[in-house]
Write a protein that holds these residues in place. Structure first.
Motif, PDB file in Angstrom:
ATOM      1  N   LYS A 162       0.842  -1.194   0.000  1.00 37.86           N
ATOM      2  CA  LYS A 162       0.000   0.000   0.000  1.00 37.86           C
ATOM      3  C   LYS A 162       0.878   1.246   0.000  1.00 37.86           C
ATOM      4  O   LYS A 162       2.010   1.229   0.477  1.00 37.86           O
ATOM      5  CB  LYS A 162      -0.913   0.023   1.231  1.00 37.86           C
ATOM      6  N   THR A 163       0.347   2.319  -0.534  1.00 39.04           N
ATOM      7  CA  THR A 163       1.046   3.599  -0.530  1.00 39.04           C
ATOM      8  C   THR A 163       0.620   4.412   0.687  1.00 39.04           C
ATOM      9  O   THR A 163      -0.279   4.017   1.429  1.00 39.04           O
ATOM     10  CB  THR A 163       0.741   4.388  -1.813  1.00 39.04           C
ATOM     11  N   GLY A 164       1.263   5.547   0.877  1.00 40.08           N
ATOM     12  CA  GLY A 164       0.882   6.388   2.007  1.00 40.08           C
ATOM     13  C   GLY A 164       1.870   7.512   2.239  1.00 40.08           C
ATOM     14  O   GLY A 164       2.599   7.927   1.322  1.00 40.08           O
ATOM     15  N   ASN A 165       1.898   7.995   3.455  1.00 42.34           N
ATOM     16  CA  ASN A 165       2.792   9.070   3.852  1.00 42.34           C
ATOM     17  C   ASN A 165       3.453   8.717   5.174  1.00 42.34           C
ATOM     18  O   ASN A 165       2.872   7.997   5.995  1.00 42.34           O
ATOM     19  CB  ASN A 165       2.027  10.387   4.008  1.00 42.34           C
ATOM     20  N   ALA A 166       4.657   9.227   5.364  1.00 40.40           N
ATOM     21  CA  ALA A 166       5.378   9.004   6.615  1.00 40.40           C
ATOM     22  C   ALA A 166       5.820  10.342   7.184  1.00 40.40           C
ATOM     23  O   ALA A 166       6.335  11.204   6.452  1.00 40.40           O
ATOM     24  CB  ALA A 166       6.590   8.107   6.387  1.00 40.40           C
ATOM     25  N   THR A 167       5.610  10.517   8.461  1.00 40.38           N
ATOM     26  CA  THR A 167       6.081  11.700   9.167  1.00 40.38           C
ATOM     27  C   THR A 167       7.130  11.264  10.173  1.00 40.38           C
ATOM     28  O   THR A 167       6.878  10.390  11.016  1.00 40.38           O
ATOM     29  CB  THR A 167       4.928  12.411   9.898  1.00 40.38           C
ATOM     30  N   LEU A 168       8.318  11.837  10.066  1.00 42.65           N
ATOM     31  CA  LEU A 168       9.448  11.479  10.924  1.00 42.65           C
ATOM     32  C   LEU A 168       9.661  12.595  11.937  1.00 42.65           C
ATOM     33  O   LEU A 168       9.984  13.729  11.568  1.00 42.65           O
ATOM     34  CB  LEU A 168      10.708  11.279  10.080  1.00 42.65           C
ATOM     35  N   ILE A 169       9.461  12.289  13.199  1.00 48.51           N
ATOM     36  CA  ILE A 169       9.603  13.279  14.261  1.00 48.51           C
ATOM     37  C   ILE A 169      10.826  12.908  15.090  1.00 48.51           C
ATOM     38  O   ILE A 169      10.827  11.895  15.807  1.00 48.51           O
ATOM     39  CB  ILE A 169       8.350  13.328  15.156  1.00 48.51           C
ATOM     40  N   GLY A 170      11.873  13.707  14.968  1.00 49.50           N
ATOM     41  CA  GLY A 170      13.100  13.423  15.692  1.00 49.50           C
ATOM     42  C   GLY A 170      12.962  13.691  17.175  1.00 49.50           C
ATOM     43  O   GLY A 170      12.129  14.497  17.605  1.00 49.50           O
ATOM     44  N   LYS A 171      13.776  13.038  17.973  1.00 53.04           N
ATOM     45  CA  LYS A 171      13.731  13.253  19.422  1.00 53.04           C
ATOM     46  C   LYS A 171      14.152  14.663  19.803  1.00 53.04           C
ATOM     47  O   LYS A 171      13.896  15.100  20.926  1.00 53.04           O
ATOM     48  CB  LYS A 171      14.593  12.217  20.137  1.00 53.04           C
ATOM     49  N   ASP A 172      14.753  15.387  18.829  1.00 56.91           N
ATOM     50  CA  ASP A 172      15.105  16.787  19.056  1.00 56.91           C
ATOM     51  C   ASP A 172      13.982  17.731  18.632  1.00 56.91           C
ATOM     52  O   ASP A 172      14.130  18.950  18.698  1.00 56.91           O
ATOM     53  CB  ASP A 172      16.387  17.145  18.306  1.00 56.91           C
TER      54      ASP A 172
END
Length: 211
Positions: free
Chosen positions: A32-42
């Protein structure tokens, strides 16, 4: 805001129905397709499109907590790791410490073993639901930032055959990732597969040897 661990939030096109199709497919053919949001610990945030997400693994796939393979639309440096499109989400199940894979990857790197995967522990959310603590790792593949293709062999013991694998005398099936056999002529491919089979048979014989 900040956290002590990086966070990956995946939104799958098609919502929970699409997600259920993925986790109910034991052969990992559903993508499946989609979106990813990467939230760093900083506190840094990076949003990127995802070409695919699918299941992965063999024994680990039988567990309640599923591992995944993802492919981003563009090469991306994820949480400071080398740029790439393909990434692996290991479920760390049934490791209660959630650290076993990380410890051995770190040990391999300290020992100087070539092509040891990069990794980051992450909190994983899919479709706004917390899935658990995962280990995000680089995929073992031939690329500029991963496995050098300069006269190196890269094989995978295959548990999801599609028919192009090399079958050894033990009955085990191997997929050849490097060298690339698809560009060879029919006769060249037959010769190469014969040579690779001989090499892999010998490798398995050595593994079974008492000496």
């Amino acid at each position: 805001s900040s956290s002590t661990i990086d966070t990956m939030m995946i939104d799958i096109d098609g919502g929970d129905k699409a997600y259920q199709q993925i986790i109910k497919d034991p052969k990992h053919n559903v993508t499946k397709t989609g979106n990813a949001t990467l939230i760093g610990k900083d506190g840094t945030i990076l949003e990127t499109k995802m070409d695919s997400i699918k299941g992965r693994g063999n024994a680990t796939w039988l567990r309640e907590k599923k591992p995944f393979s993802i492919k981003l639309s563009e090469k991306t440096s994820v949480f400071g790791m080398n740029e790439a499109k393909k990434w692996i989400l290991l479920s760390n199940y049934p490791d209660g410490s959630l650290s076993r894979n990380a410890v051995f990857f770190t040990l391999a790197k300290e020992l100087g073993l070539s092509y040891t995967p990069e990794f980051r522990p992450v909190d994983l959310y899919i479709n706004h639901k917390y899935i658990g603590s995962y280990l995000l790792t680089s995929k073992v593949e031939v690329s500029e930032s991963r496995v050098d293709n300069n006269n190196n062999y890269l094989f995978e013991l295959e548990n999801h055959p599609v028919g192009s694998e090399i079958k050894l005398k033990s009955g085990n099936l191997y997929t050849v990732h490097n060298p690339d056999l698809t560009s060879l002529s029919s006769s060249e491919k037959t010769k190469a597969r014969k040579e690779i089979k001989k090499l892999l048979d010998h490798m398995e014989d050595l593994m079974k040897s008492k000496y």
